[in-house]
Design an enzyme around this catalytic site. Sequence first.
Site, PDB file in Angstrom:
ATOM      1  N   SER A 248      -9.657   1.519   3.036  1.00  0.00           N
ATOM      2  CA  SER A 248      -8.707   2.207   2.114  1.00  0.00           C
ATOM      3  C   SER A 248      -7.604   1.508   1.336  1.00  0.00           C
ATOM      4  O   SER A 248      -7.195   1.810   0.386  1.00  0.00           O
ATOM      5  CB  SER A 248      -8.088   3.443   3.147  1.00  0.00           C
TER       6      SER A 248
ATOM      7  N   LYS B 145       0.905  -1.221  -0.158  1.00  0.00           N
ATOM      8  CA  LYS B 145       0.032  -0.002   0.109  1.00  0.00           C
ATOM      9  C   LYS B 145       0.968   1.283  -0.026  1.00  0.00           C
ATOM     10  O   LYS B 145       1.924   1.311   0.795  1.00  0.00           O
ATOM     11  CB  LYS B 145      -0.890   0.037   1.224  1.00  0.00           C
TER      12      LYS B 145
ATOM     13  N   SER C  27      -9.695  -0.878   7.217  1.00  0.00           N
ATOM     14  CA  SER C  27      -9.131  -0.694   6.044  1.00  0.00           C
ATOM     15  C   SER C  27      -8.271  -1.954   5.245  1.00  0.00           C
ATOM     16  O   SER C  27      -8.038  -1.989   4.040  1.00  0.00           O
ATOM     17  CB  SER C  27      -8.010   0.580   5.973  1.00  0.00           C
TER      18      SER C  27
HETATM   19  N1  GLN Z   1     -13.148   3.602   6.783  1.00  0.00           N
HETATM   20  C1  GLN Z   1     -12.113   3.969   7.937  1.00  0.00           C
HETATM   21  C2  GLN Z   1     -11.832   5.429   7.741  1.00  0.00           C
HETATM   22  O1  GLN Z   1     -12.221   6.032   6.924  1.00  0.00           O
HETATM   23  C3  GLN Z   1     -10.954   3.077   7.533  1.00  0.00           C
HETATM   24  C4  GLN Z   1      -9.610   3.520   8.048  1.00  0.00           C
HETATM   25  C5  GLN Z   1      -8.623   2.835   7.966  1.00  0.00           C
HETATM   26  O2  GLN Z   1      -8.771   1.669   8.380  1.00  0.00           O
HETATM   27  N2  GLN Z   1      -7.465   3.240   7.597  1.00  0.00           N
HETATM   28  O3  GLN Z   1     -11.230   5.792   8.870  1.00  0.00           O
END
Ligand code: GLN
Length: 488
Positions: A153, A78, A177
């Site tokens: 994400s 990532k 995420s």
């Molecule tokens: N949906 C979560 C957010 O927007 C996920 C973020 C993450 O796990 N990095 O904060």
Amino acid sequence: MKLNGLTIRQAQEKLETGEITSVDLTRACLDRIKAVDNKVKACLTVCEEEALVEAKKADARRAKGELGDLLGIPYIAKDNIMAKGVKMTAASKILENYIAPFDATIIKKLKEKGAVLLGKSNLDEFAHGASTENSAFGPTHNPWDLERVPGGSSGGSAAAVAADMCLFALGTDTGGSIRCPASFCGVAGLKPTYGLASRFGLIAMTSSTDVPGPIAKTVEDAKIVMDAISGIDKNDATTVNTKELSSEASELSSKRVLKGKKIGMPKEYFNEGLDEDVKKFVMKAVNEYEKQGAEIVNVSLPHNKYGVAVYYIITPSEISSNLARFDGIRYGFSDKESKKLIDVYKKSRGKGFGPEAKRRIMLGTYALSAGYFDAYYLKAQKVRTIIKEEFDRVLKEVDCIITPTSPHTAFKIGEQSSDPLKMYLEDVYVTGASLAGLPAISIPVGFSRGLPVGMQIIGKRFDENLLYGMGIAFQGATDYHKAKPELK
Ligand code: GLN
């Protein structure tokens, strides 16, 4: 099967017998990226030459007699994880041309084991989101239906694994995420216990919940990667010495893994808002566990309903503080037209950050400000403690908790992006384990109208082995993890 379609385990067998080389495997992945990534858009950077050099090195190490689960295995990271000399953008304009000056600890560990970095994958800017639509460089498309989001994400990582562009990928998870995109793309995604793997060299988001973890084609592969990247690190004081942790690994290969195990089913995770098909497939998977000897126990996590609210106070608060370092001076983009220092700060941040990052900086700054700290941040931390205690209490009665990963399957690109609140509610089943620091894995358990359905298994702190055992037992009895998208 094409080489890029292999699992780590299958590829390793072929590498060991000399049937294939790491260069063959790496070329197959690079060819696949060239063939399909114009449609999927999972990668932000592809390091073709460097990957082939690394693959050759891995082959040379093997020729000298070295063995290893990850020796010569190509992967994608990532783009909020640093790999020395490789561009790292966090999918933000503010870091558009930033070159990472050192390796994140987890990248270093994988390098030492001989894994081959193919490139960097797309994400929601700074990992803020649940669909990968917040990327400053455009969304990634779900390989199962190119009109839909891959989740987020870590959407680029999950899409790359699902589309066989690599054998595994790294993601990060602060509130779903890894699990959400794994669920939307039909692959395995593990959010480990907080502190199991080092955060050193990751772009900080919500430091109190952040963890890096694997996205892989099978649970067995996810375990191989997690074992390679975990461990204590002097650069991250929250990491633990995994050698001292008890291990039930021997149980993994045994058929008895589920005998006498208690699975908690929290009623609050199965009520309105949950898609009927998702519910059906999760229940079917639970029945499979029952068949294999597990006992199902009804449990209750009544404070989970505050999980999203608590997470969206704590997360922006930590983000507003963590993103303060992007001032237009120390890293990345700097507005050259400003003459005054204050304007450099304002313009660089104003032009560099996208709308969601700005939204979170404002929310967090507000929640932490003198007059509101007690009412928002402190209150959220108190409720977080209750949520954590509730999980701990339930996990004394049962070995793990099963829930859906997401309330539905992948949605259409653009369908929810104008409604931030709706997007936050995507995290309804995943924030709990993050706030409590518990390990949780998402595995594919079915298909609804051609789209993968994910199930989440939450375990006790540092009891990843049980999650692997559960995942491997399910994948041994079913074929959902073997299905491949057609990429139409
Ligand atoms: N949906 C979560 C957010 O927007 C996920 C973020 C993450 O796990 N990095 O904060």
